[in-house]
Design an enzyme around this catalytic site. Sequence first.
Site, mmCIF file in Angstrom:
data_model
loop_
_atom_site.group_PDB
_atom_site.id
_atom_site.type_symbol
_atom_site.label_atom_id
_atom_site.label_comp_id
_atom_site.label_asym_id
_atom_site.label_seq_id
_atom_site.Cartn_x
_atom_site.Cartn_y
_atom_site.Cartn_z
ATOM 1 N N ASP A 110 0.881 -1.077 0.030
ATOM 2 C CA ASP A 110 -0.075 0.157 -0.174
ATOM 3 C C ASP A 110 0.871 1.420 -0.202
ATOM 4 O O ASP A 110 0.660 2.066 -0.877
ATOM 5 C CB ASP A 110 -0.838 0.065 1.235
ATOM 6 C CG ASP A 110 -1.828 1.070 0.991
ATOM 7 O OD1 ASP A 110 -3.028 1.123 0.513
ATOM 8 O OD2 ASP A 110 -1.657 2.195 1.806
ATOM 9 N N ALA B 115 -4.670 2.466 -1.034
ATOM 10 C CA ALA B 115 -4.468 1.853 -2.218
ATOM 11 C C ALA B 115 -5.099 0.482 -2.140
ATOM 12 O O ALA B 115 -5.559 0.159 -3.110
ATOM 13 C CB ALA B 115 -3.006 1.615 -2.605
ATOM 14 N N ASP B 116 -4.997 -0.296 -1.155
ATOM 15 C CA ASP B 116 -5.692 -1.477 -1.206
ATOM 16 C C ASP B 116 -7.144 -1.490 -1.241
ATOM 17 O O ASP B 116 -7.989 -2.090 -1.977
ATOM 18 C CB ASP B 116 -5.323 -2.176 0.086
ATOM 19 C CG ASP B 116 -3.858 -2.741 0.136
ATOM 20 O OD1 ASP B 116 -3.548 -3.603 -0.761
ATOM 21 O OD2 ASP B 116 -3.227 -2.506 1.083
ATOM 22 N N ILE B 117 -7.945 -0.348 -0.631
ATOM 23 C CA ILE B 117 -9.022 -0.035 -0.388
ATOM 24 C C ILE B 117 -9.766 0.092 -1.830
ATOM 25 O O ILE B 117 -10.744 -0.048 -2.338
ATOM 26 C CB ILE B 117 -9.502 0.933 0.593
ATOM 27 C CG1 ILE B 117 -9.112 0.487 2.109
ATOM 28 C CG2 ILE B 117 -10.860 1.382 0.659
ATOM 29 C CD1 ILE B 117 -9.202 1.624 3.321
ATOM 30 N N GLY C 217 -9.687 -2.754 -3.954
ATOM 31 C CA GLY C 217 -10.880 -3.448 -3.332
ATOM 32 C C GLY C 217 -12.247 -3.010 -3.867
ATOM 33 O O GLY C 217 -13.070 -3.830 -4.285
#
Length: 393
Positions: free
Chosen positions: A139, A166-168, A171
Amino acid sequence: MRPLEGITVITLEHAIAAPFATRQLADLGARVIKVERPGVGDFARGYDERVRGLASHFVWTNRSKESLTLDVKHPEAQAILKRLIVEEADIVVQNLAPGAAARLGLSYRELSALKPEIIVCDISGYGSDGPYRDKKAYDLLIQSESGFLSVTGTEAEPSKAGPSIADISAGMYAYSSILAALLQRQKTGHGQHLDISMLESLVEWMNYPLYYAFDGAAPPRRTGASHATIYPYGPFPAGDGKVVMLGLQNEREWGAFCEKVLLQPGLAREERFSSNSRRSAARDELRAIILDAFAALTAEQVIARLEDAQIANAHVNDMHAVWDHPQLKARGRWREVGTAAGVVPALLPPGSWEEGEPRMDPVPALGEHSEAILAGLGYDAERIAALRRDGVI
C-alpha cells in the site's frame, strides 16, 4: 433474499485489497470460500492482536466467509481446488504474488476453458502486463508511485494516508467490476476476466491533482489537513486548545463567515480576500485573522457560530470518539459479529436497505469450514483425515 444469494466466490487472498472486495460480496449474500495456507492462513491474521487477540485488519475484512485450508502447491490440493471451482464457483478472486495464480493453473484462460461462465478477478499492484508487471507492491509503495505522497502531508514532509487507501481503492474497483461482470453474464452467458491494478485504482483518485498540474502547471502544495486550493478550509484551533475543522465553498459562505463567525463583515469586501484564489494566495494573512478571532472562544462556541452561519464544520475525532459517534448510534449502524474470541461490534456496510439487512456472519477461524466443504464434494471422514495427515488441508 439478499442480492447475491446463490452466488459462490472462491478466493485466494491475503492482506486487504481482495479480502475487502470479497467481504462486500459476502455482505450482499454471496457464499465466499477463502482458501488459506494450512497452519498459517492469510498473513493478515498475524498483523496484530488488538481485537481480543485477533488481528484488526482480518476482523474488518473477513466476516461472513468460510475458511478452507489447502496447500495449493500440493497436487492433490490443486485437484480439490479445480474441482471446487468447476463444481461450485461463479467467481474466482486472487491477489497472490505476480504470476502465482497462473502457475497454479488458475488463469482466466485455463479456467474459462473448463467453465465458460466463470468470472476471474486478478488484483495486483501494477496489472498483468507492462514493465512493472512483476514488481512487488504494498500500500505505501503504491501511495508513493501514484503521486499521492507528493500532495499529502506538510511542506516539510510528505505523509501517507492512515488507512490502506491503495488497497481499499483496488478492493472497491474489484467489487464494482465483479458486480458489473455478473450483470454482463446475465446478458451473454459468458464470464469475464477482470484485471485490477492498485496503481490504476489510486491514480484514478488522483485525477484532480493531475488536472491541476495539467500541461506542466505547478502541482498542488502539501498543506497538511488544510485544502491545497480552497481557503479557509481545514483545522483551526480555538482558545481552549481544541481544534475545529471548517470549510467554505463559495462567496455566500465567505460573507456569512465574516459577518456571523469572525464578526468582521467588512472583511468580505476587501480586495485581497475577494475570491477563493485570492484568499488561498493570502492564506497566511487570513489564517492570522481567523486565529485571532477564535482565540477568545471555546471550540464549542466556534462551532455554534459556524452552525448559525450555516458553515460546514466538524469535530476532529479520535478513534474512541468515533466508536461513540452520536450520529452512528442514532442511525443504528452498529451490529455484532461472532469471532473465535467472542462477539465484537461491527459497522453495517454503507447504504440502507428497505427490506432486510446485509449479511453479518462470523469471522472464520483458520480452516473452520474445511471438513464441511470437502464433505460437500463427496469426501468421507476417513479421506478428509488422510488429507489432513498428509498436510494437504
